[in-house]
Design an enzyme around this catalytic site. Structure first.
Site, PDB file in Angstrom:
ATOM      1  N   GLU A 182       0.845  -1.201   0.000  1.00 37.51           N
ATOM      2  CA  GLU A 182       0.000   0.000   0.000  1.00 37.51           C
ATOM      3  C   GLU A 182       0.881   1.251   0.000  1.00 37.51           C
ATOM      4  O   GLU A 182       0.663   2.192  -0.761  1.00 37.51           O
ATOM      5  CB  GLU A 182      -0.904  -0.034   1.239  1.00 37.51           C
ATOM      6  CG  GLU A 182      -1.701   1.239   1.443  1.00 37.51           C
ATOM      7  CD  GLU A 182      -2.762   1.106   2.528  1.00 37.51           C
ATOM      8  OE1 GLU A 182      -3.110  -0.031   2.893  1.00 37.51           O
ATOM      9  OE2 GLU A 182      -3.239   2.149   3.002  1.00 37.51           O
ATOM     10  N   ARG A 183       1.896   1.234   0.853  1.00 37.73           N
ATOM     11  CA  ARG A 183       2.761   2.418   0.970  1.00 37.73           C
ATOM     12  C   ARG A 183       3.541   2.659  -0.314  1.00 37.73           C
ATOM     13  O   ARG A 183       3.680   3.798  -0.768  1.00 37.73           O
ATOM     14  CB  ARG A 183       3.722   2.238   2.151  1.00 37.73           C
ATOM     15  CG  ARG A 183       3.001   2.300   3.477  1.00 37.73           C
ATOM     16  CD  ARG A 183       3.880   1.928   4.644  1.00 37.73           C
ATOM     17  NE  ARG A 183       3.089   1.908   5.867  1.00 37.73           N
ATOM     18  CZ  ARG A 183       3.205   1.000   6.827  1.00 37.73           C
ATOM     19  NH1 ARG A 183       4.099   0.030   6.715  1.00 37.73           N
ATOM     20  NH2 ARG A 183       2.441   1.054   7.894  1.00 37.73           N
TER      21      ARG A 183
END
Ligand SMILES: Cc1cc2nc3c(=O)[nH]c(=O)nc-3n(C[C@H](O)[C@H](O)[C@H](O)COP(=O)(O)OP(=O)(O)OC[C@H]3O[C@@H](n4cnc5c(N)ncnc54)[C@H](O)[C@@H]3O)c2cc1C
Length: 284
Positions: A182-183
């Site tokens: 996600e990051r």
């Protein structure tokens, strides 16, 4: 297709060129936030039933981690999944869930035992048409309005235990690993949008005349834009490095977190700094 994660990074960077944040975020939830754990830890059943249709674009996924009382502090979630026969019975609620109103399934983080907070959680796939699930209206957000966000309520929701991802009790760790992708996705996505912002400001200030010359003829403006572009390139280098190490199988929690932190800060700095050079037009 056997492609490694760098291909997802290329896609994420390209999605950043879409002139709104909501669409790339909604896509990213499907590809990089709600499904990596299924790919990595899911059983054949979970992958065939949920991951394959998600990849084919036939099913929409959402990730249910945050709750009204637990956002940053993921360990503090209260939703429970209690065993009953071959099933889990789920009670609780999830907050701010992207794609919620159109999702076919939720990758849900829930407490499955009374063990300590980091050892009592599991990731479970919950089809959204299961009895006992309900949704709030779409939340009225400040931005990213093309991406739906809603609260999800679970009232004695029964799902088979075969919908468990990986091992029971390993959910917190799996979710932390899922956050890596996600990051990285968010960091890669932000690069292009910042570049567009800087480039369009260059074009505008080159054309806009003030005090008898283009705004861009003032070196202070060029200095600032050059500095911002330099920062974007630094973020790109950090993001690519994290991606490269991730592809090699390393844990990149530190680098991916740094990249996401920097992308959030820099996105705000670039948009605010550039907006100033548009003068009144910046408010239109
Ligand atoms: C548009 C949008 C989409 C989202 N989509 C999803 C989704 O799909 N799935 C999902 O599960 N969640 C989703 N979220 C939720 C998001 O992950 C949480 O909002 C986020 O984790 C922060 O949690 P919180 O809002 O509860 O903030 P809080 O935890 O209440 O934190 C508030 C502020 O306090 C700071 N803070 C917290 N603890 C400390 C500390 N110890 N020291 C100093 N500062 C601290 C935080 O950094 C933050 O700035 C979404 C949120 C938004 C806005």
């Amino acid at each position: 297709m056997g492609l490694d994660y760098s291909y997802e990074m290329i896609a994420a960077e390209a999605f950043g060129g879409i002139r709104c944040g909501g669409v790339p975020m909604a896509i990213g939830v499907q590809t990089n936030m709600a499904t990596p754990a299924l790919a990595r830890f899911g059983s054949d059943y979970v992958r065939d039933s949920f991951l394959a249709p998600a990849i084919a674009g036939e099913q929409v996924a959402c990730i249910g981690v945050s709750e009204p009382g637990a956002g940053s502090d993921v360990s503090g979630i209260k939703t429970t999944a209690i065993k009953d026969g071959d099933d889990y019975i789920i009670n609780g609620s999830k907050m701010w869930i992207t794609n919620a109103t159109q999702a076919d399934f939720i990758c849900l983080l829930a407490n499955t035992s009374d063990e300590p907070a980091h050892k009592n959680k599991s990731l479970i796939i919950v089809p959204t048409d299961t009895a006992g699930i309900s949704f709030s209206d779409k939340l009225d957000k400040l931005g990213m309005r093309s991406s739906d966000t809603a609260q999800i309520f679970f009232d004695n929701v029964r799902v088979p235990q075969r919908n468990l991802i990986g091992h029971e009790g390993a959910g917190f760790v799996m979710q932390m690993q899922q956050f890596q992708e996600e990051r990285l996705y968010i960091a890669a996505m932000s690069l292009k949008s910042m570049e567009i912002c800087i480039n369009e400001t260059l074009t505008y200030t080159r054309e806009r005349q003030a005090f008898g010359k283009p705004l861009l003829a003032n070196q202070s403006i060029l200095f600032r834009l050059a500095e911002l572009q330099t920062e974007v390139e630094l973020l790109r280098a950090l993001t690519y490095q994290a991606c490269e190490q991730y592809v090699q199988g390393e844990d990149v929690t530190r680098l991916a977190s740094m990249a996401k932190l920097k992308s959030g800060r820099l996105s705000r700095e670039v948009s605010d700094a550039c907006l100033q050079y548009w003068g009144g037009m910046g408010f239109m």
